[in-house]
Write a protein that holds these residues in place. Structure first.
Motif, PDB file in Angstrom:
ATOM      1  N   VAL A  45       0.861  -1.193   0.000  1.00  0.00           N
ATOM      2  CA  VAL A  45       0.000   0.000   0.000  1.00  0.00           C
ATOM      3  C   VAL A  45       0.893   1.238   0.000  1.00  0.00           C
ATOM      4  N   GLY A  70       1.741 -10.439   7.234  1.00  0.00           N
ATOM      5  CA  GLY A  70       2.339  -9.841   6.046  1.00  0.00           C
ATOM      6  C   GLY A  70       2.510  -8.336   6.153  1.00  0.00           C
ATOM      7  N   GLU A  91       5.787 -12.062   9.116  1.00  0.00           N
ATOM      8  CA  GLU A  91       6.186 -11.860   7.710  1.00  0.00           C
ATOM      9  C   GLU A  91       7.038 -13.040   7.258  1.00  0.00           C
ATOM     10  N   ASP A 121       6.070 -18.341   8.184  1.00  0.00           N
ATOM     11  CA  ASP A 121       4.873 -18.539   7.364  1.00  0.00           C
ATOM     12  C   ASP A 121       3.672 -18.495   8.310  1.00  0.00           C
ATOM     13  N   ALA A 122       2.765 -17.564   8.066  1.00  0.00           N
ATOM     14  CA  ALA A 122       1.620 -17.388   8.969  1.00  0.00           C
ATOM     15  C   ALA A 122       0.807 -18.678   9.119  1.00  0.00           C
ATOM     16  N   ASN A 138      -3.440  -6.540   5.410  1.00  0.00           N
ATOM     17  CA  ASN A 138      -3.613  -6.511   3.971  1.00  0.00           C
ATOM     18  C   ASN A 138      -3.031  -7.844   3.528  1.00  0.00           C
TER      19      ASN A 138
HETATM   20  N1  SAM Z   1       0.998  -5.059   4.751  1.00  0.00           N
HETATM   21  C1  SAM Z   1       1.788  -4.600   3.628  1.00  0.00           C
HETATM   22  C2  SAM Z   1       1.107  -3.454   2.941  1.00  0.00           C
HETATM   23  O1  SAM Z   1      -0.094  -3.281   3.185  1.00  0.00           O
HETATM   24  O2  SAM Z   1       1.751  -2.756   2.178  1.00  0.00           O
HETATM   25  C3  SAM Z   1       2.077  -5.728   2.637  1.00  0.00           C
HETATM   26  C4  SAM Z   1       0.880  -6.476   2.141  1.00  0.00           C
HETATM   27  S1  SAM Z   1       1.225  -7.603   0.828  1.00  0.00           S
HETATM   28  C5  SAM Z   1      -0.386  -7.684   0.054  1.00  0.00           C
HETATM   29  C6  SAM Z   1       1.290  -9.214   1.590  1.00  0.00           C
HETATM   30  C7  SAM Z   1       2.497  -9.482   2.474  1.00  0.00           C
HETATM   31  O3  SAM Z   1       2.358 -10.796   3.024  1.00  0.00           O
HETATM   32  C8  SAM Z   1       3.851  -9.465   1.788  1.00  0.00           C
HETATM   33  O4  SAM Z   1       4.749  -8.730   2.551  1.00  0.00           O
HETATM   34  C9  SAM Z   1       4.288 -10.946   1.741  1.00  0.00           C
HETATM   35  O5  SAM Z   1       5.676 -11.138   1.770  1.00  0.00           O
HETATM   36  C10 SAM Z   1       3.597 -11.481   2.983  1.00  0.00           C
HETATM   37  N2  SAM Z   1       3.281 -12.932   2.956  1.00  0.00           N
HETATM   38  C11 SAM Z   1       2.940 -13.699   1.882  1.00  0.00           C
HETATM   39  N3  SAM Z   1       2.652 -14.960   2.257  1.00  0.00           N
HETATM   40  C12 SAM Z   1       2.823 -14.994   3.608  1.00  0.00           C
HETATM   41  C13 SAM Z   1       2.683 -16.023   4.582  1.00  0.00           C
HETATM   42  N4  SAM Z   1       2.312 -17.267   4.242  1.00  0.00           N
HETATM   43  N5  SAM Z   1       2.939 -15.716   5.886  1.00  0.00           N
HETATM   44  C14 SAM Z   1       3.320 -14.448   6.245  1.00  0.00           C
HETATM   45  N6  SAM Z   1       3.469 -13.448   5.360  1.00  0.00           N
HETATM   46  C15 SAM Z   1       3.217 -13.704   4.063  1.00  0.00           C
END
Ligand code: SAM
Length: 297
Positions: A45, A70, A91, A121-122, A138
């Protein structure tokens, strides 16, 4: 008159942060040599108004502990920190996770101790250092539904969630019986609480811009009077019913419950017409089927 040196004056801690715009986000990514990947759903964002809006919609207060899935480069994290007691940021990307504490120290110096970054990994998180009250995120679009369900199941302390997801997924999550978009995410989310849409978001607030619109979804946890032990069986029945959504329950539930005679008996005992299709059933109907099925299978 006694004069106090400036340092002796007890100044209140300023709970403020500066939010990130397009220029800061691009510069930050460049300094980390980080190219956003589709695989991890990395659309950051770049619009301060959008993160402010998410925080307003999240219904958080100063004593809340928020888990953010994330955090990416920190856009939403910076908007959350001044409004809550703690942010637990999960993250998966080690480069982004590693950079987040310094971004927060730079843009919200008085709040940096309220952030805990977890590089994981969440989907694999089973415990957190503090019980979270809210989930605000997000979400990476490829795992949005499973990750929300995983957190609702793993952390009963979560009372409310507010997530940004793909618009179509937002619609599905909040849909009710009888509509074409009512499906597995709708019923499984409803197991945990009341789901409502909380707004739409365009593509231009992201970098890179995704090729779909986004939507905000809120879930307020509701204590259900169902036996929690029925969850797994209810979810198996839901998966089977929507796995063949054009078929009647009589046929569609065969894979989960057994022969047509057994299925028919279970449905009749549950008070559900075997000639209906899954999309016509409420969560309560699915639970009633699971209740009867448990006695037989
Ligand atoms: N919150 C930030 C923003 O709004 O700008 C980034 C949002 S971006 C849509 C999704 C984020 O989730 C990325 O930073 C990505 O690396 C992270 N992500 C993807 N898969 C994930 C997982 N399984 N567990 C944790 N984080 C993850």
């Amino acid at each position: 008159m006694t004069e106090f040196p400036e340092a002796a004056v007890n100044e209140p801690t300023v709970k403020e942060s500066t939010l990130l715009g397009a220029t800061e986000i691009r510069a930050l990514a460049a300094s980390l040599n980080a190219t956003p990947t589709k695989k991890l759903g990395q659309n950051f964002v770049i619009d301060p108004n959008t993160v402010r809006r998410i925080v307003t919609q999240a219904h958080v207060s100063a004593s809340d502990v928020v888990v953010e899935i994330g955090p990416g480069l920190g856009s939403l994290t910076l908007a959350l920190l001044p409004n809550v007691a703690k942010v637990l940021a999960v993250e998966i990307d080690p480069v982004l996770a590693g950079a987040l504490p310094s971004t927060i120290a730079l843009h919200a110096p008085n709040l940096k101790d309220n952030l805990t970054v977890i590089n994981a990994d969440a989907m694999r998180i089973t415990e957190l250092p503090v019980a979270p009250t809210h989930l605000v995120a997000n979400l990476p679009y490829n795992v949005s539904v499973p990750v929300v369900l995983h957190f609702l199941e793993t952390f009963p302390s979560l009372t409310e969630i507010l997530v940004m997801v793909q618009a179509e997924v937002a619609d599905r999550m909040a849909a009710g019986p009888g509509s074409k978009i009512y499906g597995v995410p709708s019923v499984k989310m409803a197991w945990y609480g009341e789901v409502t849409k909380a707004g739409s978001v365009g593509r231009n607030v992201f970098w890179p811009a995704p090729n779909v619109d986004s939507g905000l979804v809120r879930l307020v946890r509701k204590e259900r009077d169902f036996d929690p032990e029925l969850r797994e069986l209810t979810f198996t029945i839901v998966d089977a019913a929507f796995g063949q959504r054009r078929k009647t329950l009589r046929t569609a539930l065969g894979s989960a419950l057994g022969s047509p005679q057994i299925v028919e008996g279970i449905l009749r005992d549950a008070g559900v017409d075997p000639g209906l299709r899954g999309e016509q059933l409420s969560l309560q109907d699915f639970v009633a089927i699971a209740q009867q099925a448990k006695k037989v299978i």
